[in-house]
Design a protein around this motif. Structure first.
Motif, PDB file in Angstrom:
ATOM      1  N   ALA A  89     -16.314  -8.722 -18.596  1.00  0.00           N
ATOM      2  CA  ALA A  89     -16.945  -8.652 -19.909  1.00  0.00           C
ATOM      3  C   ALA A  89     -18.447  -8.525 -19.752  1.00  0.00           C
ATOM      4  O   ALA A  89     -19.072  -9.320 -19.037  1.00  0.00           O
ATOM      5  CB  ALA A  89     -16.589  -9.897 -20.716  1.00  0.00           C
ATOM      6  N   THR A  90     -19.022  -7.514 -20.383  1.00  0.00           N
ATOM      7  CA  THR A  90     -20.461  -7.273 -20.279  1.00  0.00           C
ATOM      8  C   THR A  90     -21.069  -7.013 -21.648  1.00  0.00           C
ATOM      9  O   THR A  90     -20.427  -6.439 -22.522  1.00  0.00           O
ATOM     10  CB  THR A  90     -20.781  -6.067 -19.368  1.00  0.00           C
ATOM     11  N   SER A 110     -28.424 -14.899 -21.248  1.00  0.00           N
ATOM     12  CA  SER A 110     -27.144 -15.071 -20.577  1.00  0.00           C
ATOM     13  C   SER A 110     -26.062 -15.107 -21.642  1.00  0.00           C
ATOM     14  O   SER A 110     -26.004 -16.028 -22.454  1.00  0.00           O
ATOM     15  CB  SER A 110     -27.143 -16.367 -19.760  1.00  0.00           C
ATOM     16  N   TRP A 111     -25.228 -14.060 -21.662  1.00  0.00           N
ATOM     17  CA  TRP A 111     -24.166 -13.915 -22.652  1.00  0.00           C
ATOM     18  C   TRP A 111     -22.875 -14.511 -22.073  1.00  0.00           C
ATOM     19  O   TRP A 111     -22.311 -13.956 -21.149  1.00  0.00           O
ATOM     20  CB  TRP A 111     -23.942 -12.453 -22.980  1.00  0.00           C
ATOM     21  N   LYS A 112     -22.422 -15.613 -22.618  1.00  0.00           N
ATOM     22  CA  LYS A 112     -21.185 -16.245 -22.154  1.00  0.00           C
ATOM     23  C   LYS A 112     -20.021 -15.728 -22.997  1.00  0.00           C
ATOM     24  O   LYS A 112     -20.085 -15.762 -24.226  1.00  0.00           O
ATOM     25  CB  LYS A 112     -21.291 -17.761 -22.232  1.00  0.00           C
ATOM     26  N   VAL A 113     -18.986 -15.256 -22.313  1.00  0.00           N
ATOM     27  CA  VAL A 113     -17.822 -14.671 -22.983  1.00  0.00           C
ATOM     28  C   VAL A 113     -16.564 -15.359 -22.459  1.00  0.00           C
ATOM     29  O   VAL A 113     -16.410 -15.538 -21.250  1.00  0.00           O
ATOM     30  CB  VAL A 113     -17.741 -13.149 -22.726  1.00  0.00           C
ATOM     31  N   TRP A 131     -16.233 -15.900 -18.554  1.00  0.00           N
ATOM     32  CA  TRP A 131     -17.331 -15.091 -17.999  1.00  0.00           C
ATOM     33  C   TRP A 131     -18.621 -15.825 -18.348  1.00  0.00           C
ATOM     34  O   TRP A 131     -19.368 -15.414 -19.237  1.00  0.00           O
ATOM     35  CB  TRP A 131     -17.310 -13.685 -18.588  1.00  0.00           C
ATOM     36  N   ASP A 132     -18.884 -16.950 -17.670  1.00  0.00           N
ATOM     37  CA  ASP A 132     -19.978 -17.834 -18.080  1.00  0.00           C
ATOM     38  C   ASP A 132     -20.779 -18.404 -16.911  1.00  0.00           C
ATOM     39  O   ASP A 132     -21.524 -19.370 -17.083  1.00  0.00           O
ATOM     40  CB  ASP A 132     -19.427 -18.972 -18.927  1.00  0.00           C
ATOM     41  N   ASP A 133     -20.654 -17.806 -15.745  1.00  0.00           N
ATOM     42  CA  ASP A 133     -21.360 -18.260 -14.537  1.00  0.00           C
ATOM     43  C   ASP A 133     -20.836 -19.580 -13.989  1.00  0.00           C
ATOM     44  O   ASP A 133     -21.430 -20.142 -13.078  1.00  0.00           O
ATOM     45  CB  ASP A 133     -22.879 -18.371 -14.743  1.00  0.00           C
ATOM     46  N   ALA A 172     -21.635 -14.367 -15.954  1.00  0.00           N
ATOM     47  CA  ALA A 172     -22.047 -14.113 -17.329  1.00  0.00           C
ATOM     48  C   ALA A 172     -22.872 -12.829 -17.313  1.00  0.00           C
ATOM     49  O   ALA A 172     -23.598 -12.555 -16.359  1.00  0.00           O
ATOM     50  CB  ALA A 172     -22.875 -15.278 -17.849  1.00  0.00           C
ATOM     51  N   SER A 173     -22.767 -12.059 -18.371  1.00  0.00           N
ATOM     52  CA  SER A 173     -23.571 -10.847 -18.485  1.00  0.00           C
ATOM     53  C   SER A 173     -25.009 -11.247 -18.802  1.00  0.00           C
ATOM     54  O   SER A 173     -25.243 -12.199 -19.555  1.00  0.00           O
ATOM     55  CB  SER A 173     -23.001  -9.955 -19.577  1.00  0.00           C
ATOM     56  N   LYS A 174     -25.969 -10.524 -18.248  1.00  0.00           N
ATOM     57  CA  LYS A 174     -27.387 -10.854 -18.440  1.00  0.00           C
ATOM     58  C   LYS A 174     -28.126  -9.663 -19.037  1.00  0.00           C
ATOM     59  O   LYS A 174     -27.862  -8.511 -18.715  1.00  0.00           O
ATOM     60  CB  LYS A 174     -28.039 -11.205 -17.098  1.00  0.00           C
ATOM     61  N   THR A 175     -29.081  -9.977 -19.905  1.00  0.00           N
ATOM     62  CA  THR A 175     -30.011  -8.981 -20.438  1.00  0.00           C
ATOM     63  C   THR A 175     -31.412  -9.492 -20.168  1.00  0.00           C
ATOM     64  O   THR A 175     -31.747 -10.634 -20.541  1.00  0.00           O
ATOM     65  CB  THR A 175     -29.828  -8.791 -21.963  1.00  0.00           C
TER      66      THR A 175
END
Length: 149
Positions: A22-23, A118-121, A133-135, A143-146
């Protein structure tokens, strides 16, 4: 010869698994944006099992203000808000079948200062299992990062 082939196959498998998570990216596919910018983001969620994904939960990073959502046919959406009325969590319920993926689009305003979002999914499957998906295991479930700069 067999060891090289085995190593190459394992590396290819690892890369395909590592890339399939998941991103959250900008609408144009970037993992970078500017402070205080209004941005359209897309949450890409692939189903990685032989069963359907039935729920996707996104935790909104602090400082991000979600302003609207694109309609996602076949899914219901609920949001949780804090005392200030800002969206802190989004839950989509529906079905993403095996070998399928879904993209959930939303508009948001970035934080005023440079930071890393940090986007936690949390992805729930039809058997009740949840992939975080949360590190919590950054190697396997990042976790996806922006980057906001």
């Amino acid at each position: 010869m067999m060891n090289r082939l085995t190593t190459a196959l394992c590396a290819a498998l690892w890369l395909s698994v590592a890339a399939a998570h998941a991103t959250v990216r900008t609408e144009t596919g970037l993992a970078e944006s500017k402070p205080a910018a209004s941005e359209t983001y897309r949450l890409n969620v692939p189903t990685e099992k032989d069963i359907s994904t039935t729920e996707v939960r996104l935790i909104v990073p602090a400082g991000v203000t979600i302003t609207r959502f694109q309609v996602m046919p076949g899914f219901t959406r609920t949001v949780k808000k804090n005392a200030a009325g800002l969206i802190t969590e989004v839950i989509w319920k529906g079905r993403i079948g095996p070998m399928e993926y879904a993209r959930f689009f939303f508009s948001a305003r970035n934080p005023e200062a440079a930071t890393t979002l940090s986007w936690k999914v949390y992805q729930t499957y039809s058997d009740g299992s949840v992939v975080a998906w949360d590190d919590s295991d950054a190697q396997q479930f990042p976790a996806s990062k922006t980057t906001v700069k």
